[in-house]
Scaffold this active site. Structure first.
Site, mmCIF file in Angstrom:
data_model
loop_
_atom_site.group_PDB
_atom_site.id
_atom_site.type_symbol
_atom_site.label_atom_id
_atom_site.label_comp_id
_atom_site.label_asym_id
_atom_site.label_seq_id
_atom_site.Cartn_x
_atom_site.Cartn_y
_atom_site.Cartn_z
ATOM 1 N N LYS A 79 -24.356 -126.038 0.876
ATOM 2 C CA LYS A 79 -23.812 -125.055 1.822
ATOM 3 C C LYS A 79 -23.322 -125.770 3.074
ATOM 4 C CE LYS A 79 -25.068 -120.631 4.068
ATOM 5 N NZ LYS A 79 -26.167 -119.682 4.372
ATOM 6 N N SER A 154 -24.939 -114.833 3.734
ATOM 7 C CA SER A 154 -23.852 -115.712 4.093
ATOM 8 C C SER A 154 -23.576 -116.794 3.050
ATOM 9 C CB SER A 154 -24.139 -116.385 5.434
ATOM 10 O OG SER A 154 -25.288 -117.226 5.329
ATOM 11 N N SER A 178 -29.724 -114.690 3.327
ATOM 12 C CA SER A 178 -28.497 -115.377 2.880
ATOM 13 C C SER A 178 -28.633 -116.234 1.636
ATOM 14 C CB SER A 178 -27.940 -116.238 4.005
ATOM 15 O OG SER A 178 -27.354 -115.412 4.964
HETATM 16 N N1 GLN Z 1 -26.803 -111.111 6.427
HETATM 17 C C1 GLN Z 1 -27.714 -111.535 7.464
HETATM 18 C C2 GLN Z 1 -26.954 -111.730 8.734
HETATM 19 O O1 GLN Z 1 -25.794 -111.483 8.763
HETATM 20 C C3 GLN Z 1 -28.460 -112.758 7.037
HETATM 21 C C4 GLN Z 1 -27.760 -114.013 7.333
HETATM 22 C C5 GLN Z 1 -28.524 -115.216 6.935
HETATM 23 O O2 GLN Z 1 -29.560 -115.147 6.284
HETATM 24 N N2 GLN Z 1 -28.039 -116.352 7.379
HETATM 25 O O3 GLN Z 1 -27.501 -112.103 9.722
#
Ligand code: GLN
Length: 503
Positions: A79, A154, A178
Site C-alpha cells: 500500500k 482506503s 481500511s
Molecule cells: N474509512 C475510514 C476513514 O475514512 C477508515 C480509513 C482507514 O482505516 N484508514 O477514515
C-alpha cells in the site's frame, strides 16, 4: 491465466522451496497479470522495475543452499501509505507526487529481509481517508468482481490486487477499517492486528492512536504467514509492544485442521441494529454463525451499548489527529511546493495545501482543527475520548463472557462508483462495525462468509479478539474458512466473474 497466480502464498512458497517454480517465474507471472488487467482494475499506482532483479537474487541464494524465510520469493503488493526507497510513496495524494523516501517502512524492510518481492505500490484513498478508494488523487481502483463497483477503502488497491490475482499477498493499513472493509467487498482476507503489534514506522500517519499495519491475502494462513514476517517489536515505533508473539501461521494451521470451534464462545452484539445492514449481508452473517454452531461453537448475545457511538467518536478523534499529522505537509519538508511570487511563507503554504490536498483531506483537516480549538476541545475531542473509553470497557465486559465477538465486516456489499462520493456521512457509515475495533486497540479479522443473494457480491464476517490475542483470530478464522470452503466446494474468488475468462 497462468496457474502460478492462482496459488495461495503458502502453496507458491512450497513450490518455490521444492524448486518446482522459480521466484523469477512467479514474479514474471504476476507482472504479466498486472500488465493484462491493471488497466481495468487500477490497483497499482506504481509497478516496481526491480522486482525481477530481487527475484533473481532469491533464486540465486536458494540455489546456493542458503536457508531462506518461508515466504522467500513470493511477490507482495505494498500500500502506498508505506514508504519505500525504490518506489515513490504518495499516500494517494498529489502533495506527495513522486516523493522518494530515504528509508523503508519497517514492515517493508522486514518483508524484503524475509525474501518477499515487492511488486509495486497500491492505490488508496488520499492519506487513507475513505471507504472506496475514490478519494485517491490518481483515480479510483475498481472492484474485480464488478468494474463499476468500488473495491472498498482506503486500501482498495491492495484488496483489488489480491482479488484480481495480481499479487498473492499485500500490505495494508487500517485506521478505522481500511484493511477489513476492502477485504469484505472483494472476497479476500484482511487482518488488523492489536495496536502496537506491527510497527507503524514508515507508515505515513493518518491518526496515530488508531493506525495499524496489517496483511491482506486470499487465505487466512497467508495473512498469518505475512503477519509473522512484519510483526514484533520495533524500537523505531514508540508504541510498539515488546511482547513475544506466538507463530500466527502455526495458529492458522491448527485452526484449519483442528476442533477449535468446539466450545468456543462467540459473542454477537445485541445493540447492533439489523436495520442498516443489507439483507444479504445479514443473511450471510447468520449462516456463518449457524455453520459455527453446528461445529460446537456457542453463540452468546452480548451487550456493547457504546459500539454504535464509535463512528461519531472516531470522526472527532481521527480528524483531530490527522490535522496535526498532516501539518508537516507545509511545502518545505515534503513534496509539492506552489510558488506565490511576492507572497509570504503562509501564502506559499496555503497555496500548496490548497493545490495538493483533495476535498476529503481538507474536510477532515478543518474538522480536526475545529475540534481541537480552544473552547471546543472539551466539548468535542474530550467527549469523544470519553466515548472511546466506554467502548473499550464494553469490549472488556464482553470478553469476560466470550472468546471472540463476531459482526458483519461492513453493512453492504460493494456499492457503485460515484454512489456515495458526495455524501460523506454515507461513506463514513461503511465502517460502523470496524471502527470500534481501532478505538479499542484490539485485533479484528475479516474473512469471506459468502455471496449476498440479491447481488452475488462478496460478504465478510469480522471476528474480534481481546488485545494481544491475534493468534486466536487466525485459529478461528482458519477454522471457519475451512468449513465454508467445504460448503462452497471452491474458493469464493473462483466465482468472481471478471476473473474467470482470460482477460
Ligand atoms: N474509512 C475510514 C476513514 O475514512 C477508515 C480509513 C482507514 O482505516 N484508514 O477514515
Amino acid at each position: 491465466m497462468s496457474e502460478i497466480i492462482r496459488l495461495s502464498a503458502a502453496d507458491l512458497a512450497a513450490k518455490l522451496a521444492a524448486g518446482e517454480v522459480s521466484s523469477m517465474e512467479a514474479t514474471q507471472a504476476h507482472l504479466d497479470r498486472i500488465a493484462a488487467v491493471d488497466g481495468d482494475v487500477h490497483a497499482f499506482l506504481h509497478v516496481s522495475d526491480t522486482a525481477l532483479q530481487a527475484a533473481a537474487d532469491i533464486d540465486r541464494r536458494r540455489a546456493a543452499g542458503e536457508s531462506l524465510g518461508e515466504l522467500a520469493g513470493v511477490p507482495l503488493a505494498v500500500k502506498d501509505v508505506l514508504v519505500t526507497t525504490d518506489m515513490p510513496s504518495t499516500s494517494g495524494s498529489k502533495i506527495l507526487e513522486g516523493y522518494m523516501s530515504p528509508y523503508d517502512a519497517t514492515v517493508v524492510a522486514r518483508s524484503r529481509a524475509a525474501g518477499l518481492i515487492p511488486l509495486g505500490k497500491t492505490n488508496m484513498d488520499e492519506f487513507a481517508m475513505g471507504s472506496s478508494t475514490e478519494h485517491s488523487a490518481y483515480g479510483p481502483t475498481r472492484n474485480p468482481w464488478d468494474l463499476d463497483r468500488i473495491p472498498g477503502g482506503s486500501g482498495g488497491g491492495s484488496a483489488a490486487a489480491v482479488a484480481a490475482f495480481e499479487a498473492p499477498l499485500a500490505l495494508g493499513s487500517d485506521t478505522g477499517g481500511s484493511i477489513r472493509q476492502p477485504a469484505h467487498v472483494t472476497g479476500t482476507v484482511g487482518m488488523k492486528p492489536t495496536y502496537g503489534g506491527v510497527s507503524r514506522y514508515g507508515a505515513i500517519a493518518l491518526a496515530s492512536s488508531l493506525d495499524q499495519v496489517g496483511p491482506v491475502s486470499r487465505t487466512v494462513l497467508d495473512s498469518a504467514l505475512l503477519h509473522d514476517v512484519i510483526g514484533g517489536h520495533d524500537p523505531n515505533d514508540a508504541t510498539s509492544l515488546t511482547d513475544r508473539w506466538p507463530s500466527f501461521a502455526a495458529a492458522a494451521r491448527e485452526g484449519a485442521s483442528g476442533q477449535v470451534l468446539k466450545g468456543l464462545k462467540v459473542g454477537v452484539i445485541r445493540e447492533l441494529p439489523d436495520s442498516g445492514f443489507q439483507a444479504g449481508v445479514s443473511a450471510s452473517f447468520r449462516a456463518a454463525l449457524a455453520t459455527m454452531e453446528a461445529q460446537g461453537a456457542e453463540i452468546v448475545e452480548i451487550s456493547a451499548p457504546h459500539f454504535e457511538y464509535g463512528v461519531a467518536a472516531y470522526y472527532l478523534i481521527l480528524p483531530a489527529e490527522a490535522s496535526s499529522n498532516l501539518a508537516k505537509f507545509d511545502s518545505v519538508r515534503f513534496g509539492l511546493r506552489v510558488d506565490v511570487p511576492g507572497g509570504t511563507v503562509e501564502d506559499v503554504m496555503a497555496a500548496t495545501r490548497d493545490a495538493g490536498f483533495g476535498d476529503e483531506v481538507k474536510r477532515r483537516v478543518i474538522l480536526g482543527t475545529y475540534a481541537l480549538s480552544a473552547g471546543y476541545y472539551d466539548a468535542y475531542y474530550g467527549s469523544a475520548q470519553k466515548v472511546r473509553t466506554l467502548i473499550q470497557r464494553d469490549f472488556d465486559t464482553a470478553f469476560a463472557q466470550v472468546d471472540v465477538i463476531a459482526t458483519p465486516s461492513a453493512p453492504t456489499t460493494a456499492f457503485r462508483l460515484g454512489e456515495k462520493i458526495d455524501d460523506p456521512l454515507q461513506m463514513y457509515l461503511n465502517d460502523v462495525t470496524t471502527i470500534p475495533v481501532n478505538l479499542a486497540g484490539v485485533p479484528g479479522i475479516s474473512i469471506p462468509s459468502g455471496l449476498a443473494a440479491e447481488d452475488g457480491l462478496p460478504v465478510g464476517i469480522q471476528f474480534i479478539a481481546p488485545a494481544r490475542e491475534d493468534a486466536r483470530l487466525y485459529r478461528v478464522g482458519a477454522a471457519v474458512e475451512a468449513l465454508l470452503l467445504d460448503e462452497w466446494g471452491e474458493p469464493l474468488l473462483a466465482k468472481a466473474p471478471v476473473l474467470g475468462g482470460a482477460r
